[in-house]
Design a protein around this motif. Sequence first.
Motif, short mmCIF file in Angstrom:
data_model
loop_
_atom_site.label_atom_id
_atom_site.label_comp_id
_atom_site.label_asym_id
_atom_site.label_seq_id
_atom_site.Cartn_x
_atom_site.Cartn_y
_atom_site.Cartn_z
N THR A 481 7.86 -7.91 12.10
CA THR A 481 8.36 -7.05 13.18
C THR A 481 8.00 -5.58 13.00
N GLY A 482 7.72 -5.17 11.78
CA GLY A 482 7.49 -3.76 11.52
C GLY A 482 8.76 -2.95 11.41
N ASN A 483 9.91 -3.60 11.51
CA ASN A 483 11.17 -2.87 11.44
C ASN A 483 11.48 -2.45 10.01
N PRO A 484 12.08 -1.26 9.83
CA PRO A 484 12.48 -0.84 8.48
C PRO A 484 13.48 -1.84 7.88
N LEU A 518 13.26 -3.34 -6.66
CA LEU A 518 12.64 -3.95 -5.49
C LEU A 518 12.80 -5.46 -5.46
N THR A 519 13.53 -6.03 -6.38
CA THR A 519 13.62 -7.50 -6.41
C THR A 519 14.19 -8.10 -5.13
N PRO A 520 15.06 -7.39 -4.35
CA PRO A 520 15.49 -7.99 -3.07
C PRO A 520 14.34 -8.25 -2.10
N LEU A 521 13.18 -7.59 -2.32
CA LEU A 521 12.05 -7.77 -1.43
C LEU A 521 11.07 -8.84 -1.90
N VAL A 522 11.27 -9.36 -3.11
CA VAL A 522 10.41 -10.43 -3.62
C VAL A 522 10.69 -11.70 -2.82
N ASN A 523 9.64 -12.40 -2.43
CA ASN A 523 9.74 -13.61 -1.59
C ASN A 523 10.38 -13.31 -0.25
N TYR A 524 10.20 -12.10 0.26
CA TYR A 524 10.71 -11.74 1.58
C TYR A 524 10.04 -12.65 2.61
N PRO A 525 10.81 -13.26 3.54
CA PRO A 525 10.26 -14.32 4.40
C PRO A 525 8.99 -13.95 5.15
N ASN A 526 8.93 -12.74 5.70
CA ASN A 526 7.79 -12.34 6.51
C ASN A 526 6.78 -11.48 5.75
N GLY A 527 6.98 -11.35 4.43
CA GLY A 527 6.17 -10.39 3.71
C GLY A 527 6.63 -8.97 4.03
#
Length: 547
Positions: A481-484, A518-527
């Motif tokens: 989405t490009g959303n923050p 930054l670990t909450p962003l690891v394996n983030y569904p949409n990258g």
Amino acid sequence: MARGEISDPLLPLNTGVHLFVDNYYIENSSSLQFQNGKIEKDLDHPLVHPEYPWENAVHFYTSFLQVPADLSIHGKAMYLLYYACAASYQVLFNSTVSVCVANSTDGINWQKPLLWYYPFTANGTQSARPTNIVFVTETNEFLGSIFLDRGKRTPRLEIFKMTYENSPQRFVYIGTSPDGFKWTAGTKPAHPKAGLSDTQTVMLYSGNNGGEYVLYGRYNSDVANTSVYCPGSWSDYRHAVVTLSTESAFGPWTESVEAFPLGSPDPIQCFDNYNPAALFYNNVYFLFPSGYLHWAQSDSGAPIQRAAQNDGVMDIRLAVSHLAHGPFTFPTRDPFISRGIGTVDPKSKLVNGTGSDRDAGFVFSSANGLLDPDFIRSDVVTPSAWMYHVYWGSQTTHAGGGAFLGRYWPDAYSGIFRARLRREGYVSLATLTSDPTGKGWFTSKVLSLPEKKDGQQLLLYINAEIATAGYLAIQFEDGLTGNPIPGFTFDECKTLHGNGIRQLLEWKTQNGTYSADLTPLVNYPNGVRFHVHVGHTKLYAFILSYV
């Protein structure tokens, strides 16, 4: 790429250093440009200069090597520097060419080991003396490069390899050594193409694509030669080409391709890229070609026609690629290492040795020229802020620095120097100096962060030079989405205003403290994408690390 689209697959990031040298990580940007890094020459403290009679001429074909402790004859990490050398009475067009070596365990103090491999007898009239000569090539055939062959099939006794040109057809040959000092000559060409070894040939081994051998040379390709119509010049082999092998240093090799084209914005005539000096550093391939401006024969001070026909001046440029076979791009066509300040004597056509810099005639990069002081440190907790690039320089032009330096221009200086640059600082992504606001931005491609490690935090550091009036801030965005992403926005980012090689990025938490994890962003569904705003800033690298 439009919003709502995800690159397939995501660009995976590993821990470690990622360089800003091209658009490999960047999707969109504004008011930014790539620039050569700032480099500071040290001409007062050469690493090598002529000291012995067998090295009155320190030739511009040089190669540098960092040797780990387990392969070093000293049992600790060391540096080796190889260079073509000749006595004053030799003309290299008519003589064999010696390869000399110097070694150092600190990068500052250098020794020339005196060995009995190739004794010196001064025209055969004096008693033999030990020398630092470790290899001798055939008449008018020159050193290429030295590298460590880390291929799985390489015997330990052959892990040190030296490329050199051999035979009148200038095939690439390979010598081998167990320690970098005692060498065995090759018995057959390493590559089937004749002429590939015109000028210095550079081979290296990298871990890319499961391990590959990369050979950079020069060859007379089908592309029109920009120097062929220059008055006084030969029809030279002026195209840097590259060929690859995934099997061994003896091939089979891919078809040679041109690493980068000649032409605009370079001059149309009398100019070429002379030297394919190469370096593999932080998963990027760097080439340091010498831009060679050919002189007409009447402008040369060389004492014989053959040299006068191939005379001129050079400086060192820089081209980069994330792939061994290119295409290579120039961050700028400005010199990476320029010639020193000097004037040419109208009679001798030699740079004035008393009023000119030691490298005012021309400069030539060493193959594998990176001297990293951290390489010899036993425990690197905080990286050194600086590293060095090794290059050769002389007060002569090409004809003098080539075959005749010691005999016809004995007072001209030549030596091997080191130049200081910022860690990871070969290239920067910088805000435009033409824009008085100094503002710029970029968004990355859609990325996947490195996998989690139990109990550790994933941290992001920036190597950046941020002016006092400047700034740097980063937010992470959803790759679809490009959303923050909440918790990692510009409003929550702790803006940086520093100049450092490891500046930690942090974001404000709900309880008012800052976190860099930054670990909450690891394996983030949409990258994820990262979106960077900068002002009056030069970006060199970003570093991901689990701690």
